[in-house]
Design a protein around this motif. Structure first.
Motif, PDB file in Angstrom:
ATOM      1  N   PHE A 145       0.820  -1.216   0.000  1.00 46.49           N
ATOM      2  CA  PHE A 145       0.000   0.000   0.000  1.00 46.49           C
ATOM      3  C   PHE A 145       0.857   1.270   0.000  1.00 46.49           C
ATOM      4  O   PHE A 145       0.540   2.251   0.687  1.00 46.49           O
ATOM      5  CB  PHE A 145      -0.956   0.014   1.214  1.00 46.49           C
ATOM      6  N   ASN A 146       1.950   1.215  -0.780  1.00 45.65           N
ATOM      7  CA  ASN A 146       2.885   2.345  -0.784  1.00 45.65           C
ATOM      8  C   ASN A 146       2.185   3.667  -1.094  1.00 45.65           C
ATOM      9  O   ASN A 146       1.366   3.739  -2.000  1.00 45.65           O
ATOM     10  CB  ASN A 146       3.975   2.121  -1.834  1.00 45.65           C
ATOM     11  N   GLY A 147       2.512   4.660  -0.327  1.00 44.87           N
ATOM     12  CA  GLY A 147       2.022   6.012  -0.600  1.00 44.87           C
ATOM     13  C   GLY A 147       0.587   6.239  -0.168  1.00 44.87           C
ATOM     14  O   GLY A 147       0.037   7.308  -0.418  1.00 44.87           O
ATOM     15  N   THR A 148      -0.048   5.260   0.465  1.00 45.83           N
ATOM     16  CA  THR A 148      -1.431   5.463   0.916  1.00 45.83           C
ATOM     17  C   THR A 148      -1.471   5.557   2.439  1.00 45.83           C
ATOM     18  O   THR A 148      -0.472   5.306   3.115  1.00 45.83           O
ATOM     19  CB  THR A 148      -2.333   4.277   0.491  1.00 45.83           C
ATOM     20  N   ALA A 153       5.130  -1.308   6.405  1.00 49.09           N
ATOM     21  CA  ALA A 153       6.465  -1.869   6.187  1.00 49.09           C
ATOM     22  C   ALA A 153       6.715  -2.904   7.261  1.00 49.09           C
ATOM     23  O   ALA A 153       6.362  -2.695   8.425  1.00 49.09           O
ATOM     24  CB  ALA A 153       7.521  -0.780   6.261  1.00 49.09           C
ATOM     25  N   MET A 154       7.310  -4.031   6.878  1.00 50.35           N
ATOM     26  CA  MET A 154       7.508  -5.097   7.836  1.00 50.35           C
ATOM     27  C   MET A 154       8.833  -5.787   7.557  1.00 50.35           C
ATOM     28  O   MET A 154       9.188  -5.986   6.401  1.00 50.35           O
ATOM     29  CB  MET A 154       6.380  -6.103   7.658  1.00 50.35           C
ATOM     30  N   GLN A 155       9.569  -6.094   8.590  1.00 47.13           N
ATOM     31  CA  GLN A 155      10.859  -6.755   8.423  1.00 47.13           C
ATOM     32  C   GLN A 155      11.003  -7.831   9.477  1.00 47.13           C
ATOM     33  O   GLN A 155      10.790  -7.580  10.667  1.00 47.13           O
ATOM     34  CB  GLN A 155      11.966  -5.712   8.572  1.00 47.13           C
TER      35      GLN A 155
END
Ligand code: NAI
Ligand code: MG
Length: 353
Positions: A145-148, A153-155
């Motif tokens: 959902f980049n930019g929304t 982010a998950m690592q």
């Protein structure tokens, strides 16, 4: 007589200035102790990246594989993002060659001023043992959902029993050759799956070494103890992230980053190990000939120690201490006016007598 084959990667910035001094001292030690060293130079660097789009050729790891060791200066330079230089060269080498130990000795040497008040040489003398292959530095994860508004982010942190046990065992074995004391860096109060697992394995492995004293601290208070009580430590073992932080803090309490060495070890010697100073390419002083070469030179001593050439390694370390104790042989970072070359020649000179 065996010949040790060494791949030399000077890299960027002051890497190109300190590596020749590292080799000068290795050559002097080799001559004195009758060791055969052969070098092959590789021009892999950010400059190469600018020309070819790659930090190293596609078959770079295969080219390095037959060597006994890699002697590295530093990589990274303005204009090339640091994650490209790191993940394009250093990290593939550390992981593919199972260099699962990052060993960083921290010792206050005579002639070096520590930022801590009233600390004398002898009071700061410990080793940070950092897990170098897994842990928090994994490339498992992602972003969606980049930019929304829902951006995520998950690592993943990855601790394997094999990976944790082998780094802990290395720390205990190292402690047996020193003051028989291991301190573990943890955070099992906040990080509730991986860190309790680390603590559990620490207890299990320590049972194999009943003669070695143990301590453990959460990473937050441990950093404070490094500053307030550096004399408490002998071998300090930590995961990739905690070890990374401690291994910059350690050299900082012992004075200049310019003297700090490190080894990326594959202790079983199935693959080449890599020896490099803790510092980077120092673009701010590159080209001036004033970089301190001691971190590089001391890394060379660690390389000889890994080969089993203990006498030669000890002699280099003694020469470093003698030279640092002489004000005219100090570079600006340790309060002197000497050049990189003057310091390298002085240390090599001590080995030739
Ligand atoms: P750095 O270690 O290169 O420099 C930090 C500060 O310490 C600078 O003020 C520098 O002048 C000084 N310094 C470092 N080594 C010195 C020496 N031998 N003698 C005297 N002074 C010294 O760290 P920085 O500035 O964060 O990174 C510069 C570049 O190096 C970046 O591209 C970074 O990614 C890379 N780097 C590479 C490493 C490696 O190859 N293993 C490790 C750390 C950084
Ligand atoms: Mg670091």
């Amino acid at each position: 007589m065996k010949t040790y084959k060494i791949a030399v990667i000077a890299g960027d910035g002051i890497g190109k200035e300190v590596v020749p001094e590292g080799l000068r001292v290795l050559d002097a030690a080799a001559k004195r102790f009758r060791i055969n060293l052969s070098y092959k130079h590789f021009d892999w660097s950010c400059e190469t990246y600018a020309k070819t789009g790659k930090m190293m050729p596609d078959d770079g790891l295969e080219q390095l594989r037959p060597f006994d060791a890699i002697f590295l200066g530093a990589v990274g330079y303005p204009g090339v993002p640091d994650h490209i230089s790191l993940w394009g060269l250093l990290i593939p080498i550390r992981r593919s060659f199972q260099q699962y130990v990052n060993l960083r000795p921290v010792r206050l040497l005579k002639g070096v001023e520590t930022p801590l008040r009233n600390r004398q040489p002898g009071e700061i003398d410990f080793c940070v043992v950092r897990e170098n292959n897994e842990g928090e530095y994994s490339d498992v994860g992602g972003r969606i959902f980049n930019g929304t508004e829902e951006e995520l982010a998950m690592q993943q942190t990855i601790f394997t029993r094999r990976g944790v046990d082998r780094i802990l065992r290395y720390a205990f074995e190292l402690a047996r050759t020193r003051k028989s004391h291991v301190t573990s860096a943890t955070k099992s109060n906040g990080i509730i799956y991986t860190m309790p697992f680390w603590d559990e394995r620490f207890r299990a492995i320590s049972a194999e070494f009943p003669d070695v004293r143990t301590d453990q601290y959460h990473i937050d208070i441990l950093t404070a103890h490094f500053v307030r009580h550096p004399d408490w430590f002998d071998v300090v073992v930590g995961s990739n992230l905690f070890g990374d932080i401690l291994s910059d803090l350690g050299p900082a309490v012992a004075g200049s980053i310019g003297i700090a060495p490190s080894a990326n070890l594959n202790p079983q010697k199935q693959y080449p190990s890599m020896f490099e100073p803790v510092h980077g390419s120092a673009p701010d002083i590159a080209g001036k000939g004033i970089a301190n070469p001691i971190g590089q030179i001391w890394s060379g001593a660690m390389m000889l120690r890994h080969f089993g050439e203990t006498q030669a390694a000890d002699a280099i370390e003694r020469a470093i201490e003698e030279v640092l104790a002489t004000p005219e042989f100090r570079t600006p970072d340790v309060g002197g006016k000497a050049t990189t070359e003057i310091v390298g020649k002085a240390i090599a000179g001590k080995l030739s007598v």
